[in-house]
Design an enzyme around this catalytic site. Structure first.
Site, PDB file in Angstrom:
ATOM      1  N   LYS A 115       0.839  -1.204   0.000  1.00  0.00           N
ATOM      2  CA  LYS A 115       0.000   0.000   0.000  1.00  0.00           C
ATOM      3  C   LYS A 115       0.873   1.253   0.000  1.00  0.00           C
ATOM      4  O   LYS A 115       0.559   2.233  -0.660  1.00  0.00           O
ATOM      5  CB  LYS A 115      -0.921   0.018   1.228  1.00  0.00           C
ATOM      6  CG  LYS A 115      -2.074  -0.959   1.106  1.00  0.00           C
ATOM      7  CD  LYS A 115      -3.086  -0.723   2.205  1.00  0.00           C
ATOM      8  CE  LYS A 115      -4.211  -1.735   2.132  1.00  0.00           C
ATOM      9  NZ  LYS A 115      -5.088  -1.686   3.302  1.00  0.00           N
ATOM     10  N   LYS A 197      -4.824 -10.967  -6.238  1.00  0.00           N
ATOM     11  CA  LYS A 197      -6.085 -11.216  -5.531  1.00  0.00           C
ATOM     12  C   LYS A 197      -7.167 -10.205  -5.933  1.00  0.00           C
ATOM     13  O   LYS A 197      -6.864  -9.069  -6.305  1.00  0.00           O
ATOM     14  CB  LYS A 197      -5.856 -11.194  -4.012  1.00  0.00           C
ATOM     15  CG  LYS A 197      -5.634  -9.843  -3.430  1.00  0.00           C
ATOM     16  CD  LYS A 197      -5.869  -9.839  -1.909  1.00  0.00           C
ATOM     17  CE  LYS A 197      -5.791  -8.402  -1.442  1.00  0.00           C
ATOM     18  NZ  LYS A 197      -6.732  -7.972  -0.483  1.00  0.00           N
ATOM     19  N   LYS A 200     -10.887  -4.493  -3.889  1.00  0.00           N
ATOM     20  CA  LYS A 200     -11.757  -3.353  -4.186  1.00  0.00           C
ATOM     21  C   LYS A 200     -10.956  -2.158  -4.703  1.00  0.00           C
ATOM     22  O   LYS A 200     -11.511  -1.245  -5.288  1.00  0.00           O
ATOM     23  CB  LYS A 200     -12.626  -2.985  -2.983  1.00  0.00           C
ATOM     24  CG  LYS A 200     -11.895  -2.723  -1.690  1.00  0.00           C
ATOM     25  CD  LYS A 200     -12.872  -2.650  -0.505  1.00  0.00           C
ATOM     26  CE  LYS A 200     -12.119  -2.814   0.809  1.00  0.00           C
ATOM     27  NZ  LYS A 200     -12.982  -3.126   1.932  1.00  0.00           N
TER      28      LYS A 200
HETATM   29  P1  TYM Z   1     -10.470  -6.195   4.841  1.00  0.00           P
HETATM   30  O1  TYM Z   1     -11.568  -5.246   5.199  1.00  0.00           O
HETATM   31  O2  TYM Z   1      -9.450  -5.733   3.853  1.00  0.00           O
HETATM   32  O3  TYM Z   1     -11.064  -7.542   4.272  1.00  0.00           O
HETATM   33  C1  TYM Z   1     -12.109  -8.231   4.923  1.00  0.00           C
HETATM   34  C2  TYM Z   1     -11.929  -9.735   4.824  1.00  0.00           C
HETATM   35  O4  TYM Z   1     -11.995 -10.176   3.469  1.00  0.00           O
HETATM   36  C3  TYM Z   1     -10.872 -10.999   3.179  1.00  0.00           C
HETATM   37  N1  TYM Z   1     -10.518 -10.839   1.758  1.00  0.00           N
HETATM   38  C4  TYM Z   1     -10.399 -11.861   0.900  1.00  0.00           C
HETATM   39  N2  TYM Z   1     -10.563 -13.190   1.056  1.00  0.00           N
HETATM   40  C5  TYM Z   1     -10.362 -13.964  -0.036  1.00  0.00           C
HETATM   41  N3  TYM Z   1     -10.025 -13.467  -1.251  1.00  0.00           N
HETATM   42  C6  TYM Z   1      -9.855 -12.141  -1.450  1.00  0.00           C
HETATM   43  N4  TYM Z   1      -9.530 -11.680  -2.651  1.00  0.00           N
HETATM   44  C7  TYM Z   1     -10.047 -11.278  -0.334  1.00  0.00           C
HETATM   45  N5  TYM Z   1      -9.956  -9.930  -0.177  1.00  0.00           N
HETATM   46  C8  TYM Z   1     -10.252  -9.687   1.110  1.00  0.00           C
HETATM   47  C9  TYM Z   1      -9.785 -10.468   4.097  1.00  0.00           C
HETATM   48  O5  TYM Z   1      -8.744 -11.402   4.281  1.00  0.00           O
HETATM   49  C10 TYM Z   1     -10.570 -10.206   5.359  1.00  0.00           C
HETATM   50  O6  TYM Z   1     -10.742 -11.389   6.110  1.00  0.00           O
HETATM   51  N6  TYM Z   1      -7.421  -5.729   8.765  1.00  0.00           N
HETATM   52  C11 TYM Z   1      -8.604  -6.405   8.287  1.00  0.00           C
HETATM   53  C12 TYM Z   1      -9.810  -6.139   9.176  1.00  0.00           C
HETATM   54  C13 TYM Z   1      -9.576  -6.404  10.634  1.00  0.00           C
HETATM   55  C14 TYM Z   1      -9.600  -7.684  11.267  1.00  0.00           C
HETATM   56  C15 TYM Z   1      -9.390  -7.405  12.661  1.00  0.00           C
HETATM   57  C16 TYM Z   1      -9.781  -8.979  10.805  1.00  0.00           C
HETATM   58  C17 TYM Z   1      -9.343  -5.465  11.606  1.00  0.00           C
HETATM   59  N7  TYM Z   1      -9.228  -6.072  12.800  1.00  0.00           N
HETATM   60  C18 TYM Z   1      -9.321  -8.454  13.571  1.00  0.00           C
HETATM   61  C19 TYM Z   1      -9.727 -10.016  11.747  1.00  0.00           C
HETATM   62  C20 TYM Z   1      -9.503  -9.748  13.105  1.00  0.00           C
HETATM   63  C21 TYM Z   1      -8.924  -5.894   6.891  1.00  0.00           C
HETATM   64  O7  TYM Z   1      -8.547  -4.800   6.548  1.00  0.00           O
HETATM   65  O8  TYM Z   1      -9.748  -6.707   6.168  1.00  0.00           O
END
Ligand code: TYM
Length: 329
Positions: A115, A197, A200
């Site tokens: 990023k 991957k 968004k």
């Molecule tokens: P975030 O908001 O980017 O994504 C949310 C969830 O979606 C999963 N994900 C995917 N899984 C499979 N294939 C893909 N292409 C794909 N893109 C996204 C992500 O792995 C995630 O599970 N930091 C985290 C949010 C967070 C969190 C936490 C998660 C904050 N605190 C504590 C677990 C526990 C995030 O930005 O996810």
């Protein structure tokens, strides 16, 4: 939250459109875990502000994510849904963990590097520190399992490292959380580029299917999706990345094992396979969007408030325990 079930915690940022990768990698696991775990699902608004957000849109997105959780099958009678910023202990614990996290830990985080590469000048301290806040989210609730997509594995690993380091220095305090990845679906790839991957923030909207896409748009995106050379419909993520990705999406949405799909399409071509997948995606979106549209803002506010009220005592207990260990109670 008083039962003997293991605790699961996960969250999603309210920053922009959710796509089927988020559903397949993360939320679909959560839905399945509801019977066997004490589930806590968060809308991580403090994570979202690590990059610039329009305040009005952010406020709207927070409710939208809650609606999406509900419409995809997270049941507020079984699971807690809440907004991260409504429980102060998240940032409080993050600060304490900041004081045991090392610069060298954070310098290893590949997501930050990706990023930050895009715009070095404007990268915030918050974005750099984001994995520590995520560790605080997880450790605050004595979490056993963190169901996420593969891109979050390194962050979950950091939460384990910090928990172990804290326990070693101050005595047993935190439970060590486990990472829960789907065997298939943990890393859904872009429809326009199966090497990267689904995301968004991808340049082209043809990269992903948003949960809010009109079903007919989603159909077009599936039909446009990149395919591999040859014509065989076979799961082979090394040599046939595109078709393997589409098979994974099909398999989870239609709840059919991949080898059954391989048999079904043994004598078919990509065209027929894509037509069927497009139909499945369309049905999934129609059903989801109908449920989503029935949920009103009042309902959502109530769910979020009840959720935070239920788990606030756990967060308070943890922070008291932590403060007393470090000598500032
Ligand atoms: P975030 O908001 O980017 O994504 C949310 C969830 O979606 C999963 N994900 C995917 N899984 C499979 N294939 C893909 N292409 C794909 N893109 C996204 C992500 O792995 C995630 O599970 N930091 C985290 C949010 C967070 C969190 C936490 C998660 C904050 N605190 C504590 C677990 C526990 C995030 O930005 O996810």
């Amino acid at each position: 939250m008083k039962n003997n079930k293991p605790v699961t915690f996960s969250g999603i940022q309210p920053s922009g459109e959710l796509h089927i990768g988020n559903y397949l990698g993360a939320i679909s696991q959560w839905v399945d875990m509801q019977g066997n775990y004490s589930c806590i699902f968060c809308i991580v608004d403090y994570h979202a502000i690590t990059v610039r957000q329009d305040p009005k849109k952010l406020n709207k997105n927070i409710r939208e994510i809650a609606k999406i959780y509900l419409a995809l099958g997270i049941d507020p009678k079984k699971s807690v849904i809440f907004q991260q910023s409504s429980i102060n202990e998240h940032t409080e614990l993050a600060w304490i963990l900041n004081c045991i996290a090392r610069i060298s830990d954070l310098n290893k985080m590949t997501q930050f590097k990706d990023k930050a590469d895009k715009n070095q000048e404007k990268v915030t301290v918050g974005l750099y520190d984001y994995p520590v806040l995520m560790a605080a989210d997880i450790l605050l609730y004595n979490t056993d399992q963190v169901p996420v997509g593969k891109d979050q594995s390194q962050h979950v690993e950091l939460s384990r490292t910090l928990a172990k380091r804290f326990n070693k220095r101050f005595g047993q305090t935190f439970r060590i959380p486990g990472l829960k990845l789907r065997k298939q679906g943990a890393n859904i790839m872009g429809l326009d580029n199966p090497e990267k991957k689904m995301s968004k923030s991808a340049e082209s909207k043809n990269n992903y299917i948003a949960l809010t896409d009109a079903p007919e748009i989603a159909v077009k995106k599936i039909k446009k999706a990149v395919t591999d050379s040859g014509s065989e419909i076979k799961y082979d993520p090394k040599n046939k990345k595109a078709i393997s990705n589409l098979l994974t999406i099909y398999s989870i949405l239609d709840n059919k094992p991949i080898n059954n799909l391989e048999k079904k399409y043994k004598n078919s071509n990509y065209g027929k396979f894509k037509d069927d997948l497009a139909q499945i995606v369309q049905n999934f979106l129609k059903e989801f969007q109908a449920k989503y549209n029935r949920i009103n803002d009042k309902q959502v506010d109530q769910v979020l408030e009840n959720g935070a009220d239920k788990i606030r005592p756990i967060a308070k207990q943890t922070i008291q325990r932590v403060k007393s260990k470090i000598g500032i109670n």
